[in-house]
Design an enzyme around this catalytic site. Structure first.
Site, PDB file in Angstrom:
ATOM      1  CB  THR A  30      -0.926   0.040   1.238  1.00 18.29           C
ATOM      2  OG1 THR A  30      -0.114   0.226   2.401  1.00 18.29           O
ATOM      3  CG2 THR A  30      -1.726  -1.243   1.369  1.00 18.29           C
ATOM      4  CB  CYS A  31       0.151   4.623  -1.272  1.00 15.52           C
ATOM      5  SG  CYS A  31       0.371   4.151  -2.960  1.00 15.52           S
ATOM      6  CG  ASP A  32       0.406   4.241   5.659  1.00 15.37           C
ATOM      7  OD1 ASP A  32       1.401   4.929   5.982  1.00 15.37           O
ATOM      8  OD2 ASP A  32      -0.538   4.009   6.421  1.00 15.37           O
TER       9      ASP A  32
END
Ligand SMILES: *Cc1c(COP(=O)(O)O)cnc(C)c1O
Length: 396
Positions: free
Chosen positions: A345-347
């Site tokens: 994910t983009c975290d």
């Protein structure tokens, strides 16, 4: 230098045998990745081990550890009972009970299910009452709710016990103070409800066996005083979960905990006390393996970084919620380097580890984590559009 790095292959943990790796590889060829592999024979072994060492304790599998319906079915077929904490969990178990004759169902439900969430929405109590369920409580407000919405329930008072050294503590959220326990039991009887037993939970992954001993002693004292003051027999002692899994070899074997429990139960409780337990982690943790794929690769500050298609919003969610660490291991051999492994994910929070010892991996290479069956897939999300890992069941 060479030698040290070779010895530290795969985080210092030896490879599982190549047969198993080949088998996992074949499964991924067939089903894709990330793949969550559930070995049902391992679950059966765990249940057998539990019963072998605690023959007088009825096991209620805590469904929240892994609520997969196939797992529930495997354990149901073994004769296991269940601890549920929500209406959907109740229904997953009830699925197996509902076709039995009415009479058996009514007598059987306590034998098969305990609703062990001390806090129950009104709607849940209303839905449960027809089953004459066994439910836990730990405060006066809940008693009033039960009296109004599920007066046919049997009650179990959960008390607060020491949880020193457990990986996950539960005593800050649940359990009546031992000093208030007898008053609550007397109050329940005065309201016309029936208290059948006491329960506790020493905290999950409890490696400090002293917690169990103290909890057993506290419970015995409360039980005796409550019986005297209420003039009623209390039949059930529910010793909860917490039974530790050997994620690392320093965790003492289950057998040694069981020996202590058996001795203390024999010393403190009469023969006719029904002893229940709610093992969650113990039944499923070592039965599941996750296989994921390297989908990206970079070097940051000189450190190899691998991006794989599963992470802490998904099967590795236990690293956050369960405080459990899952070493990431490679399928291939080779000299290792200190590496970072990130989820998809983009975290930036989606970081599985900053310190895996991994050989040089290519895009498409597979990695795996073992002993990942508890509090992992069950708390997986759909964050960023990535679904939970696909599940495959192995029934040898
Ligand atoms: C989570 C939970 C369990 C299971 O605990 P484990 O440590 O996984 O064995 C048992 N009982 C209750 C009430 C729970 O909340």
């Amino acid at each position: 230098m060479e030698d040290t790095s070779k010895a530290r292959k795969n985080n210092g943990v030896p490879h599982v045998d190549s047969d198993k790796l080949g088998f996992l590889e074949d499964l991924v060829k067939e089903h894709g990745s990330p793949l969550f592999v559930i070995d049902h024979e391992k679950i059966r072994q765990n249940y057998r081990e539990f019963k072998e060492h605690l023959p007088h304790v009825q096991a209620y599998y805590a469904v929240k550890a892994n609520s997969n319906p196939e797992i529930v079915k495997t354990l149901f077929d073994m004769g296991c009972s269940f601890d549920v904490a929500s209406m959907p969990e109740f229904m997953v178990v009830h699925e197996h009970i509902k076709y039995m004759p009415e009479k058996i169902r009514q007598d059987w439900i306590w034998d098969k299910i305990i609703y062990a969430n001390t806090i129950k929405p009104v709607e849940t109590l209303q839905a449960l009452d027809q089953y004459k369920p066994l439910v836990t409580f730990d405060n006066i407000e809940e008693l009033k709710k039960i009296k109004q919405y599920a007066p046919n329930a049997g009650l179990v008072l959960r008390i607060r016990v020491p949880n020193t050294g457990s990986m996950v503590e539960l005593s800050s959220k649940f359990g009546a103070n031992p000093g208030e326990a007898v008053d609550l039991i007397v109050e329940a009887f005065n309201m016309g409800l029936v208290v059948e037993g006491l329960s506790f939970h020493v905290g999950s992954q409890c490696t400090n066996f002293e917690n169990y001993i103290q909890a057993l002693q506290l419970s015995a004292n409360i039980m005796r005083e409550a019986e005297t003051r209420a003039g009623k027999k209390i039949n059930i002692l529910d010793i909860g979960g917490g039974f530790p899994v050997r994620y690392t070899s320093d965790v003492k074997p289950f057998k040694s905990l069981a020996r202590k429990l058996n001795a203390e139960i024999k010393r403190l409780y009469t023969k006719d006390t029904e002893i229940l337990a709610e093992p969650g982690r113990f039944m499923v943790a070592n039965a599941c393996t996750l296989v994921a794929k390297v989908v990206g690769k970079a070097v940051r500050d000189g450190k190899p970084c691998y991006y794989i298609n599963d992470g802490v919003y998904h099967t590795y969610s236990g690293q956050v919620f369960d405080h459990c660490n899952y070493p990431v291991k490679a399928f291939k051999d080779g000299d290792t380097k200190l590496s970072a492994v990130f989820g998809p994910t983009c975290d930036a929070f989606d970081t599985i580890t900053l310190s895996a010892e991994l050989p040089d991996l290519e895009l498409g290479d597979l990695v795996y984590s073992e002993n990942i069956g508890a509090y992992s897939h069950a708390s997986s999300t759909y964050f960023n559009g990535f679904p939970p890992a696909k599940i495959v069941h192995i029934n040898r």
